[in-house]
Design a protein around this motif. Structure first.
Motif, PDB file in Angstrom:
ATOM      1  N   THR A 239       0.821  -1.225   0.000  1.00  0.00           N
ATOM      2  CA  THR A 239       0.000   0.000   0.000  1.00  0.00           C
ATOM      3  C   THR A 239       0.851   1.270   0.000  1.00  0.00           C
ATOM      4  O   THR A 239       0.319   2.368   0.156  1.00  0.00           O
ATOM      5  CB  THR A 239      -0.925   0.020   1.230  1.00  0.00           C
TER       6      THR A 239
ATOM      7  N   GLN B 161       0.007   3.906  -2.766  1.00  0.00           N
ATOM      8  CA  GLN B 161      -1.335   4.428  -2.520  1.00  0.00           C
ATOM      9  C   GLN B 161      -1.332   5.413  -1.354  1.00  0.00           C
ATOM     10  O   GLN B 161      -1.932   6.493  -1.432  1.00  0.00           O
ATOM     11  CB  GLN B 161      -2.289   3.274  -2.216  1.00  0.00           C
TER      12      GLN B 161
ATOM     13  N   GLU C  90       0.221   8.705  -2.325  1.00  0.00           N
ATOM     14  CA  GLU C  90      -0.697   9.490  -3.164  1.00  0.00           C
ATOM     15  C   GLU C  90      -1.803  10.124  -2.320  1.00  0.00           C
ATOM     16  O   GLU C  90      -2.179  11.282  -2.529  1.00  0.00           O
ATOM     17  CB  GLU C  90      -1.294   8.594  -4.246  1.00  0.00           C
ATOM     18  N   GLU C  91      -2.321   9.363  -1.349  1.00  0.00           N
ATOM     19  CA  GLU C  91      -3.368   9.898  -0.472  1.00  0.00           C
ATOM     20  C   GLU C  91      -2.832  11.054   0.366  1.00  0.00           C
ATOM     21  O   GLU C  91      -3.519  12.059   0.580  1.00  0.00           O
ATOM     22  CB  GLU C  91      -3.901   8.788   0.434  1.00  0.00           C
TER      23      GLU C  91
END
Length: 493
Positions: A385, A388, A391-392
Motif C-alpha cells: 500500500t 497508494q 498518493e493519499e
C-alpha cells in the motif's frame, strides 16, 4: 608510497573526509551507492521544478564561527554561493494576524510582548535563556597527539563566553520542547515557537536553535545543498581524489586480528590500507561486517539512538508565490495526521523567489513533518500500500495547502513525497532518519569515531555526535582523517 584509503559514501561527511585525506597525501577513492553526491543533503527535480531536499539553513555560515573555516577549507562555501541571512527567517500567519521570527532577539521579544502582554514574564525568561546560549557553538579542536600543519585548539576566551549556558543546562535538558513552549499562555505565540524544530527534542535543543539565529549564524547559501555539495566534489577532485558512483560496499574485510584488508564490491575484494565509513554509523555497525560488531560503543549506540525521521512533501505550483514569505507557519484548524503522528502546525518553505527552482511563473514549495513514521511506511512497503498511501498523503496536503494559500488551488502541477524508506533506500540511513533526537532528560551522546575491536576503520557522519546534521557531518569527516593521520604518523594538512 601513499596509503590507499577508501571512503564509503559521498555525502557531506564523505566529501569532507575525502578532501582532508587527499590534502594529507593519501590515495583516496570515495565509493557512493547512489548516482549522485550529497547524501541526505540533496535536491531533486520533477517536471521542471527543483526541490531543496536537505538544507534549510547552514550552521557555521557566519565568518564569526570557528566552523566557517571548515566550510571554507572543504570548498563548500565559495564566491558562487554567498550567504543570505534571511530575516525574519519565518513568518507565522493566522488570518490577519502575523508574527515574525526575527534574528534580533530584542526585536523578537519586543514584538511578542506587544502581541501577548499576558506572557510578559515568560517572554523575559525566554529572552534570558536565549541570551545565555547565544555564544554556544561547535568547538573546532584537533585530536590529541596529532601532528598538524595548522594546529587548532579553542582559546580560553572562546570557552569562557559559553560558560553562561552551563547555568541553564540542567533545567533545559530536563524539559521537553513542548513543555517549554506550553508555558506561554498565548496560543498564537505557542504555534509560532513550535515551528522551529521536531517536537520530540528537549528545550535545550530549541533554545540553542533560536540562539544560533540570534548570533548571526544559520544563513542559506545561494544554490542550496547541490551547489555546496558540487563545490566540495570539485575541491576533492582538484586534489586528485577519485570517486565511483553506483558502487555499493557490501562488506568491510578484516583479517583474524581485526585489521582491515579491503572491501567487497560486486563480489570482488578490493584491497586497501584503511576505510572511512560515512554511511550512517548506526546501520554500518550491523551491516558492513561479517560478524556484527559487539563492543561497548556499538551496544551503547544500539541502545541509545533515537532517530529523527522525516516525511518530506514537495509541490510544483503553476502560480507565482514570490509575494509570500520564504518560510511560513500556519496553525491548523484540525491536526494533520501522518503515520499516527498529529501535527498542529503547517510549515511551508517557498522557493518562488529563488533562481532556477521552477518554470517561468511557477513556484516550488516544500514541507517537512518530523516524527516517528518509519515503521508505518515500512509496513506499507511490505503490504503493497506504499504508493497508494503516498498518493493519499499528497492529495490531503494539496487540499490543506489550498485552504491556507488559496493561490495554489487547482494549480498544483507536480507533487513528490519522500518517506523514511526513501532515505533508507538512497542513503542507507538508520530508520531512514536525518538526525538523532536529543530527548528530554537524556545525555547528549557522542560516539568514538574508531572502535577498539577494529583496526584501520574510522567512522564519520551525522550519527557520531548528537544531534547530527550538516555541521557534524563536515566536522566528523575532518576528525576521522585526523585519527587516521595520528595512527599512521602522517602530517595532517
Amino acid at each position: 608510497m601513499s596509503k590507499k584509503i577508501f571512503v564509503i559514501g559521498a555525502g557531506i561527511s564523505g566529501l569532507s573526509a575525502g578532501i582532508y585525506a587527499a590534502r594529507s597525501g593519501f590515495d583516496v577513492t570515495i565509493y557512493e551507492q547512489h548516482m549522485t553526491f550529497g547524501g541526505l543533503s540533496t535536491s531533486w527535480s520533477r517536471k521542471g521544478y527543483y526541490f531543496e531536499g536537505g538544507m534549510h539553513w547552514l550552521t557555521g555560515s557566519s565568518p564569526k564561527m570557528p566552523l566557517y573555516q571548515i566550510w571554507k577549507e572543504t570548498g563548500a562555501l565559495k564566491e558562487n554561493n554567498p550567504i543570505e541571512n534571511r530575516d525574519p527567517y519565518y513568518v507565522y500567519i493566522n488570518g490577519d494576524k502575523k508574527l515574525y521570527m526575527y534574528r534580533d532577539l530584542d526585536k523578537l521579544c519586543n514584538q511578542l510582548r506587544d502581541f501577548a502582554p499576558e506572557d510578559k514574564k515568560m517572554i523575559a525568561k525566554f529572552y534570558n535563556d536565549v541570551k545565555a546560549l547565544i555564544n554556544v557553538h561547535l568547538v573546532v579542536n584537533d585530536v590529541m597527539g596529532l601532528k598538524a600543519k595548522n594546529p587548532r585548539h579553542p582559546g580560553l576566551a572562546e570557552l569562557l563566553k559559553m560558560a553562561p549556558a552551563g547555568l541553564k543546562y540542567s533545567k533545559l535538558v530536563n524539559m521537553s520542547y513542548e513543555e517549554y513552549v506550553n508555558q506561554f499562555k498565548n496560543e498564537d505565540v505557542r504555534h509560532l515557537l513550535m515551528g522551529s524544530i521536531g517536537y520530540r527534542y528537549n528545550a535545550m535543543s530549541f533554545i540553542y536553535t533560536i540562539a544560533s539565529f540570534a548570533s548571526g549564524d544559520c544563513g542559506y547559501p545561494e544554490g542550496g545543498s547541490v551547489t555546496m555539495g558540487q563545490n566540495m566534489l570539485d575541491t576533492y577532485k582538484a586534489l586528485g581524489g577519485k570517486i565511483e558512483f553506483k558502487k555499493k560496499i557490501e562488506n568491510i574485510e578484516l583479517d583474524i586480528e581485526g585489521k582491515v584488508t579491503g572491501v567487497k564490491i560486486g563480489g570482488e575484494i578490493l584491497p586497501c590500507d584503511a576505510v572511512i565509513v560515512t554511511q550512517d554509523m548506526r546501520n554500518a555497525i550491523d551491516t558492513l561486517f561479517d560478524t556484527m560488531i559487539n563492543d561497548p560503543v556499538a551496544n551503547k549506540m544500539r541502545k541509545n539512538v533515537v532517530s529523527e525521521q522525516n516525511v518530506f512533501i514537495c509541490a510544483g505550483i503553476k502560480a507565482d508565490l514570490s509575494h509570500l514569505p520564504k518560510a511560513m507557519v500556519f496553525p491548523l484548524k484540525e491536526p494533520f495526521e501522518i503515520a499516527g503522528v498529529k501535527f498542529n502546525e503547517f510549515r511551508i518553505y517557498n522557493y518562488a523567489s529563488f533562481k532556477g527552482r521552477a518554470p517561468e511563473g511557477g513556484s516550488a514549495i516544500t514541507s517537512l513533518f518530523l516524527g516517528p513514521s518509519y515503521y508505518y511506511w515500512k509496513q506499507a512497503k511490505e503490504d503493497g500500500t506504499y504508493k497508494q498511501k503516498k498518493e493519499e498523503l499528497a492529495k490531503r496536503f494539496i487540499e490543506i495547502l489550498a485552504e491556507y494559500i488559496p493561490e495554489t488551488k487547482d494549480k498544483v502541477e507536480v507533487t513528490d513525497v519522500a518517506t523514511p524508506c526513501t532515505y533508507e533506500r538512497y542513503c542507507s540511513s538508520f530508520e531512514g532518519s536525518w538526525m538523532s533526537v536529543w530527548e528530554k532528560g537524556t545525555k547528549q551522546y557522542n560516539y568514538p569515531q574508531k572502535l577498539p575491536t577494529v583496526q584501520g576503520v574510522y567512522f564519520a557522519g551525522q550519527r557520531t555526535m548528537m544531534p547530527g546534521g550538516l555541521p557534524i557531518a563536515v566536522y566528523s569527516g575532518r576528525i576521522a582523517v585526523q585519527l587516521l593521520c595520528r595512527d599512521t604518523k602522517t602530517l595532517f594538512v
